[in-house]
Design a protein around this motif. Structure first.
Motif, PDB file in Angstrom:
ATOM      1  N   ILE A   1       0.840  -1.206   0.000  1.00 47.06           N
ATOM      2  CA  ILE A   1       0.000   0.000   0.000  1.00 47.06           C
ATOM      3  C   ILE A   1       0.873   1.253   0.000  1.00 47.06           C
ATOM      4  O   ILE A   1       0.615   2.203  -0.753  1.00 47.06           O
ATOM      5  N   VAL A   2       1.932   1.262   0.814  1.00 43.77           N
ATOM      6  CA  VAL A   2       2.836   2.418   0.845  1.00 43.77           C
ATOM      7  C   VAL A   2       3.536   2.559  -0.507  1.00 43.77           C
ATOM      8  O   VAL A   2       3.625   3.660  -1.058  1.00 43.77           O
ATOM      9  N   GLY A   3       4.012   1.450  -1.057  1.00 40.00           N
ATOM     10  CA  GLY A   3       4.671   1.489  -2.364  1.00 40.00           C
ATOM     11  C   GLY A   3       3.738   1.996  -3.448  1.00 40.00           C
ATOM     12  O   GLY A   3       4.130   2.813  -4.300  1.00 40.00           O
ATOM     13  N   GLN A   4       2.505   1.519  -3.458  1.00 35.55           N
ATOM     14  CA  GLN A   4       1.544   1.970  -4.464  1.00 35.55           C
ATOM     15  C   GLN A   4       1.243   3.456  -4.281  1.00 35.55           C
ATOM     16  O   GLN A   4       1.126   4.192  -5.269  1.00 35.55           O
ATOM     17  N   THR A   5       1.141   3.915  -3.047  1.00 42.58           N
ATOM     18  CA  THR A   5       0.895   5.336  -2.789  1.00 42.58           C
ATOM     19  C   THR A   5       2.048   6.183  -3.309  1.00 42.58           C
ATOM     20  O   THR A   5       1.831   7.234  -3.934  1.00 42.58           O
ATOM     21  N   ILE A   6       3.277   5.727  -3.096  1.00 40.60           N
ATOM     22  CA  ILE A   6       4.449   6.459  -3.601  1.00 40.60           C
ATOM     23  C   ILE A   6       4.427   6.520  -5.126  1.00 40.60           C
ATOM     24  O   ILE A   6       4.676   7.575  -5.737  1.00 40.60           O
ATOM     25  N   VAL A   7       4.109   5.398  -5.777  1.00 37.26           N
ATOM     26  CA  VAL A   7       4.035   5.370  -7.253  1.00 37.26           C
ATOM     27  C   VAL A   7       2.969   6.350  -7.743  1.00 37.26           C
ATOM     28  O   VAL A   7       3.184   7.093  -8.721  1.00 37.26           O
ATOM     29  N   VAL A   8       1.810   6.385  -7.083  1.00 35.95           N
ATOM     30  CA  VAL A   8       0.730   7.299  -7.496  1.00 35.95           C
ATOM     31  C   VAL A   8       1.185   8.750  -7.332  1.00 35.95           C
ATOM     32  O   VAL A   8       0.963   9.587  -8.223  1.00 35.95           O
ATOM     33  N   ILE A   9       1.837   9.058  -6.221  1.00 30.80           N
ATOM     34  CA  ILE A   9       2.304  10.436  -5.996  1.00 30.80           C
ATOM     35  C   ILE A   9       3.313  10.833  -7.074  1.00 30.80           C
ATOM     36  O   ILE A   9       3.212  11.917  -7.664  1.00 30.80           O
ATOM     37  N   ILE A  10       4.267   9.940  -7.356  1.00 23.55           N
ATOM     38  CA  ILE A  10       5.266  10.228  -8.399  1.00 23.55           C
ATOM     39  C   ILE A  10       4.574  10.401  -9.745  1.00 23.55           C
ATOM     40  O   ILE A  10       4.878  11.332 -10.515  1.00 23.55           O
ATOM     41  N   TRP A  11       3.630   9.517 -10.055  1.00 22.66           N
ATOM     42  CA  TRP A  11       2.893   9.570 -11.323  1.00 22.66           C
ATOM     43  C   TRP A  11       2.187  10.918 -11.471  1.00 22.66           C
ATOM     44  O   TRP A  11       2.292  11.583 -12.502  1.00 22.66           O
ATOM     45  N   VAL A  12       1.467  11.324 -10.419  1.00 28.40           N
ATOM     46  CA  VAL A  12       0.711  12.574 -10.469  1.00 28.40           C
ATOM     47  C   VAL A  12       1.656  13.766 -10.578  1.00 28.40           C
ATOM     48  O   VAL A  12       1.439  14.691 -11.384  1.00 28.40           O
TER      49      VAL A  12
ATOM     50  N   PHE B   1      -5.682  11.753 -15.557  1.00 30.52           N
ATOM     51  CA  PHE B   1      -4.880  10.544 -15.356  1.00 30.52           C
ATOM     52  C   PHE B   1      -5.624   9.260 -15.768  1.00 30.52           C
ATOM     53  O   PHE B   1      -5.756   8.312 -15.008  1.00 30.52           O
ATOM     54  N   ILE B   2      -6.080   9.262 -16.971  1.00 30.13           N
ATOM     55  CA  ILE B   2      -6.853   8.136 -17.497  1.00 30.13           C
ATOM     56  C   ILE B   2      -5.993   6.870 -17.581  1.00 30.13           C
ATOM     57  O   ILE B   2      -6.453   5.771 -17.276  1.00 30.13           O
ATOM     58  N   LEU B   3      -4.728   7.015 -17.967  1.00 30.93           N
ATOM     59  CA  LEU B   3      -3.840   5.851 -18.046  1.00 30.93           C
ATOM     60  C   LEU B   3      -3.623   5.234 -16.660  1.00 30.93           C
ATOM     61  O   LEU B   3      -3.631   4.010 -16.513  1.00 30.93           O
ATOM     62  N   MET B   4      -3.477   6.086 -15.641  1.00 28.61           N
ATOM     63  CA  MET B   4      -3.319   5.568 -14.279  1.00 28.61           C
ATOM     64  C   MET B   4      -4.604   4.851 -13.834  1.00 28.61           C
ATOM     65  O   MET B   4      -4.553   3.773 -13.240  1.00 28.61           O
ATOM     66  N   ASN B   5      -5.758   5.421 -14.154  1.00 32.86           N
ATOM     67  CA  ASN B   5      -7.027   4.762 -13.819  1.00 32.86           C
ATOM     68  C   ASN B   5      -7.160   3.420 -14.536  1.00 32.86           C
ATOM     69  O   ASN B   5      -7.642   2.437 -13.961  1.00 32.86           O
ATOM     70  N   LEU B   6      -6.709   3.393 -15.780  1.00 28.63           N
ATOM     71  CA  LEU B   6      -6.740   2.133 -16.531  1.00 28.63           C
ATOM     72  C   LEU B   6      -5.812   1.105 -15.887  1.00 28.63           C
ATOM     73  O   LEU B   6      -6.185  -0.073 -15.743  1.00 28.63           O
ATOM     74  N   ALA B   7      -4.639   1.554 -15.458  1.00 33.93           N
ATOM     75  CA  ALA B   7      -3.698   0.635 -14.792  1.00 33.93           C
ATOM     76  C   ALA B   7      -4.295   0.099 -13.489  1.00 33.93           C
ATOM     77  O   ALA B   7      -4.195  -1.104 -13.199  1.00 33.93           O
ATOM     78  N   PHE B   8      -4.938   0.975 -12.713  1.00 33.11           N
ATOM     79  CA  PHE B   8      -5.573   0.505 -11.469  1.00 33.11           C
ATOM     80  C   PHE B   8      -6.730  -0.442 -11.752  1.00 33.11           C
ATOM     81  O   PHE B   8      -6.929  -1.427 -11.039  1.00 33.11           O
ATOM     82  N   SER B   9      -7.505  -0.149 -12.779  1.00 34.03           N
ATOM     83  CA  SER B   9      -8.623  -1.035 -13.132  1.00 34.03           C
ATOM     84  C   SER B   9      -8.099  -2.403 -13.554  1.00 34.03           C
ATOM     85  O   SER B   9      -8.657  -3.441 -13.180  1.00 34.03           O
ATOM     86  N   LEU B  10      -7.026  -2.397 -14.352  1.00 38.76           N
ATOM     87  CA  LEU B  10      -6.425  -3.651 -14.784  1.00 38.76           C
ATOM     88  C   LEU B  10      -5.880  -4.428 -13.588  1.00 38.76           C
ATOM     89  O   LEU B  10      -6.080  -5.640 -13.472  1.00 38.76           O
ATOM     90  N   GLN B  11      -5.205  -3.706 -12.697  1.00 41.13           N
ATOM     91  CA  GLN B  11      -4.679  -4.356 -11.499  1.00 41.13           C
ATOM     92  C   GLN B  11      -5.820  -4.953 -10.672  1.00 41.13           C
ATOM     93  O   GLN B  11      -5.736  -6.088 -10.219  1.00 41.13           O
ATOM     94  N   ALA B  12      -6.907  -4.219 -10.483  1.00 38.66           N
ATOM     95  CA  ALA B  12      -8.048  -4.704  -9.701  1.00 38.66           C
ATOM     96  C   ALA B  12      -8.711  -5.898 -10.384  1.00 38.66           C
ATOM     97  O   ALA B  12      -9.155  -6.837  -9.717  1.00 38.66           O
ATOM     98  N   ALA B  13      -8.768  -5.847 -11.720  1.00 42.67           N
ATOM     99  CA  ALA B  13      -9.386  -6.945 -12.463  1.00 42.67           C
ATOM    100  C   ALA B  13      -8.637  -8.257 -12.266  1.00 42.67           C
ATOM    101  O   ALA B  13      -9.229  -9.330 -12.280  1.00 42.67           O
ATOM    102  N   TYR B  14      -7.333  -8.167 -12.070  1.00 44.24           N
ATOM    103  CA  TYR B  14      -6.545  -9.387 -11.837  1.00 44.24           C
ATOM    104  C   TYR B  14      -6.385  -9.684 -10.346  1.00 44.24           C
ATOM    105  O   TYR B  14      -6.338 -10.843  -9.943  1.00 44.24           O
TER     106      TYR B  14
END
Length: 160
Positions: free
Chosen positions: A36-47, A63-76
């Motif tokens: 969770i901390v790692g993902q939060t850091i990636v999101v902050i850097i991305w934004v 940030f449509i690409l980031m939303n797509l990446a999160f949706s893909l991650q959630a789907a798996y």
């Protein structure tokens, strides 16, 4: 024959599959604070990188690409977590069944032991009753011998 509490191995409906092991590993990672901390850091850097003009904007706001990446991650992630939970539930069921059989075996041995104790107690009571009868008979015979001895002494004393 003493059974061990958890001798059985259980595998998923897919067999000894690497995919199932992978899903369990992934499920363990998704639930950690480090993830969770790692993902939060990636999101902050991305934004930050997509918000500042210093770097090219590969994913501008919203940030449509980031939303797509999160949706893909959630789907798996969701099916992997569910698969891991199913495998764990299967293992838990096998463990519970094995433990229940173990408890039944222990209860059966306890009942058998209780019956053996009762048989031994009955045998000891019988022996105690027999010993009491023998003691009573011994006392009666001793009293008879004493009476006969007194009678013999009395007759010998009369004859002299």
């Amino acid at each position: 024959m003493e059974a061990q509490p958890f001798p059985e191995r259980h595998f998923s409906p897919f067999g000894r599959d690497a995919f199932g092991r992978y899903s369990e590993g992934a499920a363990r990672i998704f639930g950690t604070p480090q993830y969770i901390v790692g993902q939060t850091i990636v999101v902050i850097i991305w934004v930050v990188l997509n918000s500042v003009a210093l770097v090219s904007h590969w994913d501008p706001y919203p940030f449509i690409l980031m939303n797509l990446a999160f949706s893909l991650q959630a789907a798996y992630a969701a099916p992997l977590i569910l698969l891991a939970q199913t495998r764990q539930a299967d293992r838990d069921k096998v463990a519970a069944d094995t433990l229940e059989r173990h408890h039944e075996q222990v209860a059966a041995r306890a009942e058998e032991h209780q019956r053996a104790v009762e048989r031994t107690a009955d045998e000891l009571k019988g022996l105690l009753d027999a010993n009491t009868d023998l003691t009573r008979q011994d006392k009666e015979l001793t009293e008879q011998v004493a009476a006969l001895t007194r009678e013999i002494h009395a007759r010998l004393a009369d004859s002299s």
